[in-house]
Design a protein around this motif. Sequence first.
Motif, PDB file in Angstrom:
ATOM      1  N   ASP A 152     -21.828   5.386  -9.720  1.00  0.00           N
ATOM      2  CA  ASP A 152     -21.233   4.681  -8.603  1.00  0.00           C
ATOM      3  C   ASP A 152     -20.906   3.307  -9.248  1.00  0.00           C
ATOM      4  OD1 ASP A 152     -20.756   6.817  -6.909  1.00  0.00           O
ATOM      5  OD2 ASP A 152     -22.743   6.388  -5.850  1.00  0.00           O
ATOM      6  N   ILE A 153     -21.990   2.852  -9.748  1.00  0.00           N
ATOM      7  CA  ILE A 153     -21.953   1.415 -10.425  1.00  0.00           C
ATOM      8  C   ILE A 153     -21.223   1.274 -11.621  1.00  0.00           C
ATOM      9  CG2 ILE A 153     -23.303  -0.515 -11.183  1.00  0.00           C
ATOM     10  CD1 ILE A 153     -25.634   0.517  -9.192  1.00  0.00           C
ATOM     11  N   LEU A 154     -21.259   2.224 -12.390  1.00  0.00           N
ATOM     12  CA  LEU A 154     -20.387   2.325 -13.639  1.00  0.00           C
ATOM     13  C   LEU A 154     -19.093   2.282 -13.262  1.00  0.00           C
ATOM     14  CD1 LEU A 154     -20.387   2.461 -16.597  1.00  0.00           C
ATOM     15  CD2 LEU A 154     -20.512   4.956 -16.630  1.00  0.00           C
ATOM     16  N   TYR A 155     -18.459   3.298 -12.512  1.00  0.00           N
ATOM     17  CA  TYR A 155     -17.241   3.343 -12.189  1.00  0.00           C
ATOM     18  C   TYR A 155     -16.679   1.864 -11.478  1.00  0.00           C
ATOM     19  CZ  TYR A 155     -12.952   4.431  -9.402  1.00  0.00           C
ATOM     20  OH  TYR A 155     -11.420   4.264  -9.198  1.00  0.00           O
ATOM     21  N   ARG A 156     -17.581   1.141 -10.678  1.00  0.00           N
ATOM     22  CA  ARG A 156     -17.073  -0.001 -10.156  1.00  0.00           C
ATOM     23  C   ARG A 156     -17.062  -1.053 -11.092  1.00  0.00           C
ATOM     24  NH1 ARG A 156     -18.351   3.531  -6.433  1.00  0.00           N
ATOM     25  NH2 ARG A 156     -17.819   2.994  -4.330  1.00  0.00           N
ATOM     26  N   LEU A 157     -17.966  -1.294 -12.061  1.00  0.00           N
ATOM     27  CA  LEU A 157     -17.848  -2.174 -13.238  1.00  0.00           C
ATOM     28  C   LEU A 157     -16.798  -1.992 -14.013  1.00  0.00           C
ATOM     29  CD1 LEU A 157     -21.824  -2.381 -13.981  1.00  0.00           C
ATOM     30  CD2 LEU A 157     -20.302  -4.168 -12.848  1.00  0.00           C
ATOM     31  N   GLN A 158     -16.654  -0.707 -14.684  1.00  0.00           N
ATOM     32  CA  GLN A 158     -15.661  -0.504 -15.372  1.00  0.00           C
ATOM     33  C   GLN A 158     -13.950  -0.795 -14.831  1.00  0.00           C
ATOM     34  OE1 GLN A 158     -16.268   3.814 -16.634  1.00  0.00           O
ATOM     35  NE2 GLN A 158     -17.326   2.779 -18.415  1.00  0.00           N
ATOM     36  N   ALA A 159     -13.902  -0.390 -13.492  1.00  0.00           N
ATOM     37  CA  ALA A 159     -12.589  -0.419 -12.775  1.00  0.00           C
ATOM     38  C   ALA A 159     -12.217  -1.915 -12.621  1.00  0.00           C
ATOM     39  CB  ALA A 159     -12.674   0.545 -11.507  1.00  0.00           C
ATOM     40  N   SER A 160     -13.235  -2.595 -12.042  1.00  0.00           N
ATOM     41  CA  SER A 160     -13.011  -4.113 -11.685  1.00  0.00           C
ATOM     42  C   SER A 160     -13.060  -5.304 -12.967  1.00  0.00           C
ATOM     43  CB  SER A 160     -14.270  -4.468 -10.643  1.00  0.00           C
ATOM     44  OG  SER A 160     -15.393  -4.449 -11.284  1.00  0.00           O
ATOM     45  N   LYS A 161     -13.760  -4.564 -13.934  1.00  0.00           N
ATOM     46  CA  LYS A 161     -13.978  -5.655 -15.073  1.00  0.00           C
ATOM     47  C   LYS A 161     -14.834  -6.806 -14.567  1.00  0.00           C
ATOM     48  CE  LYS A 161      -9.355  -4.337 -17.301  1.00  0.00           C
ATOM     49  NZ  LYS A 161      -9.316  -3.392 -16.455  1.00  0.00           N
ATOM     50  N   ALA A 162     -15.691  -6.427 -13.843  1.00  0.00           N
ATOM     51  CA  ALA A 162     -16.641  -7.460 -13.440  1.00  0.00           C
ATOM     52  C   ALA A 162     -17.589  -8.065 -14.510  1.00  0.00           C
ATOM     53  CB  ALA A 162     -17.744  -7.153 -12.269  1.00  0.00           C
ATOM     54  N   LYS A 163     -17.629  -9.587 -14.413  1.00  0.00           N
ATOM     55  CA  LYS A 163     -18.523 -10.216 -15.542  1.00  0.00           C
ATOM     56  C   LYS A 163     -19.806 -10.278 -15.178  1.00  0.00           C
ATOM     57  CE  LYS A 163     -14.475 -12.326 -17.785  1.00  0.00           C
ATOM     58  NZ  LYS A 163     -14.019 -13.806 -18.021  1.00  0.00           N
ATOM     59  N   CYS A 164     -20.269 -10.104 -13.860  1.00  0.00           N
ATOM     60  CA  CYS A 164     -21.676 -10.244 -13.538  1.00  0.00           C
ATOM     61  C   CYS A 164     -21.928  -9.181 -12.354  1.00  0.00           C
ATOM     62  CB  CYS A 164     -21.572 -11.575 -12.928  1.00  0.00           C
ATOM     63  SG  CYS A 164     -23.468 -12.004 -12.409  1.00  0.00           S
ATOM     64  N   ILE A 165     -22.993  -8.769 -12.572  1.00  0.00           N
ATOM     65  CA  ILE A 165     -23.747  -7.849 -11.488  1.00  0.00           C
ATOM     66  C   ILE A 165     -25.126  -8.489 -11.132  1.00  0.00           C
ATOM     67  CG2 ILE A 165     -25.144  -6.403 -13.159  1.00  0.00           C
ATOM     68  CD1 ILE A 165     -24.416  -4.083 -11.282  1.00  0.00           C
ATOM     69  N   ILE A 166     -25.128  -8.401  -9.477  1.00  0.00           N
ATOM     70  CA  ILE A 166     -26.052  -8.849  -8.801  1.00  0.00           C
ATOM     71  C   ILE A 166     -26.857  -7.940  -8.259  1.00  0.00           C
ATOM     72  CG2 ILE A 166     -26.885 -10.961  -7.076  1.00  0.00           C
ATOM     73  CD1 ILE A 166     -24.321 -12.214  -7.771  1.00  0.00           C
ATOM     74  N   LYS A 188     -26.274 -10.705 -15.834  1.00  0.00           N
ATOM     75  CA  LYS A 188     -26.999  -9.764 -14.895  1.00  0.00           C
ATOM     76  C   LYS A 188     -28.064 -10.723 -13.999  1.00  0.00           C
ATOM     77  CE  LYS A 188     -29.155  -6.987 -17.620  1.00  0.00           C
ATOM     78  NZ  LYS A 188     -28.749  -7.700 -18.957  1.00  0.00           N
ATOM     79  N   LEU A 189     -28.102 -10.823 -12.802  1.00  0.00           N
ATOM     80  CA  LEU A 189     -28.750 -11.519 -11.897  1.00  0.00           C
ATOM     81  C   LEU A 189     -29.563 -10.838 -10.978  1.00  0.00           C
ATOM     82  CD1 LEU A 189     -29.188 -14.678 -11.294  1.00  0.00           C
ATOM     83  CD2 LEU A 189     -27.301 -14.539  -9.516  1.00  0.00           C
ATOM     84  N   ILE A 190     -30.880 -11.017 -10.935  1.00  0.00           N
ATOM     85  CA  ILE A 190     -31.370 -10.000 -10.210  1.00  0.00           C
ATOM     86  C   ILE A 190     -32.408 -10.845  -8.912  1.00  0.00           C
ATOM     87  CG2 ILE A 190     -33.843 -10.449 -11.302  1.00  0.00           C
ATOM     88  CD1 ILE A 190     -34.347  -7.605 -11.191  1.00  0.00           C
ATOM     89  N   VAL A 191     -32.064 -10.443  -7.950  1.00  0.00           N
ATOM     90  CA  VAL A 191     -32.939 -11.009  -6.461  1.00  0.00           C
ATOM     91  C   VAL A 191     -34.023 -10.330  -6.485  1.00  0.00           C
ATOM     92  CG1 VAL A 191     -32.441 -11.425  -4.333  1.00  0.00           C
ATOM     93  CG2 VAL A 191     -30.288 -11.388  -5.505  1.00  0.00           C
TER      94      VAL A 191
END
Length: 580
Positions: A152-166, A188-191
């Motif tokens: 799911d995360i891969l699909y969203r990152l590829q589709a949105s072309k997001a530059k950062c994941i938190i 990549k930002l971790i909480v």
Amino acid sequence: MRTFMISWIPQCLQILRSPSRLFHGCSRLRTSQIISYYDSVNRCEKELPKYFNFASDVLDEWLQLEKDGRRPANPAFWWVNDEGEEVKWSFEELGFLSRKTANILSEACGLQRGDRVLAVLPRVPEWWLLSIACIRAGIVFIPGTSQLTAKDILYRLQASKAKCIITSDTLAPAVESILPECQFLKAKLIVAKGNRDGWLNLKELFAVTSADHKCVKTRNEDPMLIYFTSGSTGSPKMVVQSHSSYGIGFATSSRYWMNLTPSDIMWNTSDTGWVKAAWSSIFAPWISGSCVFVHNMPQFKPTIIAETLSRYPITVFCTAPTAYCMLVQHDVSSYKFLTLKHCLSGGEPLNPEVMEKWKIQTGLDIYEGYGQTETVTICANMKGMKIKPGSLGKAVPPYDVQIIDDHGAVLPKGEEGNIAIQVQPSRPFCMFSEYLDNPEKTVACMTGNFYVTGDRGIMDEEGYVWFVGRSDDIINSAGYRIGPFEVESALIQHPAVSESAVVSSPDPIRGEVVKAFVVLAPAFASHDPEKLTRDLQQHVKKVTAPYKYPRKVEFVQSLPKTATGKIQRKVLRNKEWGKA
């Protein structure tokens, strides 16, 4: 391991004692004027501002009123968990912390205005800081539920072309497993409390980052949020909402459906990955200057909900129909909700039987509202309106809601058709901008002068809208069109029924017939299934039109549901038709 950082936030806020660090500005509006002004925009009595940013034009206005002593002594944000930990922020503290967070995104993560960020976090305070920080910096925020898988995360990152994941340390391994395929990802930002190789740590960055941040000047049409739809008819689509659509669009429903004021404390139980969190845990309460209350519960438990409503001074409560059903089955009449005065529901239709039981057990009505990821509140039972149990209420400004046929013609009152919003000659500003990178779908949801919701309904003579079902949920049996909701509402009135879901099932004579999947109440678990089936069929025939009764009944232990608690009729329907 917990993924929030409660211990260091109070230390960070000590800097607020330094006058040089405080936000300075001139409040342009009085407390009562903030919500009135944006409500007037919704009602088309005032022009939509060319430039708008929710952080500077709403939150910082409440911040200044708070400092001037012109807002009630009420937190802006109040967070608790089951371990007894607690966070309270004023608007001043929220502003200070979100400006720090905005600098972290810009400086440490290297993000610029217009870049996209995918945030996959549970109900932790940092989620609220990050959402407001993105608004301040002009970064597009993409929430995702923490139940997402690596795929799911891969699909969203590829589709949105997001530059950062938190995300949290819980989901970090899933992200790392798909990194080779994420060519657009830069940060990549971790909480989390501890470090992780290859990740920036929010806690550490807070210690070295300034709170001096100038909010970007965003145009009203600039993109602010992207939400992925549930994907019930194909791959999830990206719904783009602008700074004004959500930032201003909830003013009217905040004031008249949610009945919010600066003195209120609102608890909305929605998961952070779903659009209802934006509706009722950010924009609607904060445009009214109310307090956002959050209980970080790992899972929904009626006892915890009831105890929380008893223990904390919550005045407005919003949860899904499934949750209300669980609460009334638990029977909350023994609890004392001393401050609770207004109850809301949305996400799916609420059975009148549940509304009646809640009223008996608590003395309170439930005000139902209706909307979509693509819109703000479309219809609602507003404060002071006569509640018609089972109705979605009336249209909320600025929407002109009509029931239309498949060609875009408005149907007479009382006739079933497509629930639609008029978008020509003037498109309401609080509509989604587009399905990103999917122009065909953007065009396909329009018919004539209307945006078609995909839901079927009826409008009565008084303008109340009645939900019949999703277009693809409607059952066509021997020429009769049957909506599942009405059958489910009849079934739940029987004491044997705890929950039910109604779908079509193939039939050699009628083409398809009504089938009910029923979860039994514990007291009826040992009853003869054949006799119980006949009892339920006769019951439905008496409560609603006889042709709607379920010709097939299957007793099940549970029903398939989404993370938000919506019943997944599609799963059951596919099973019936051999598509599972």
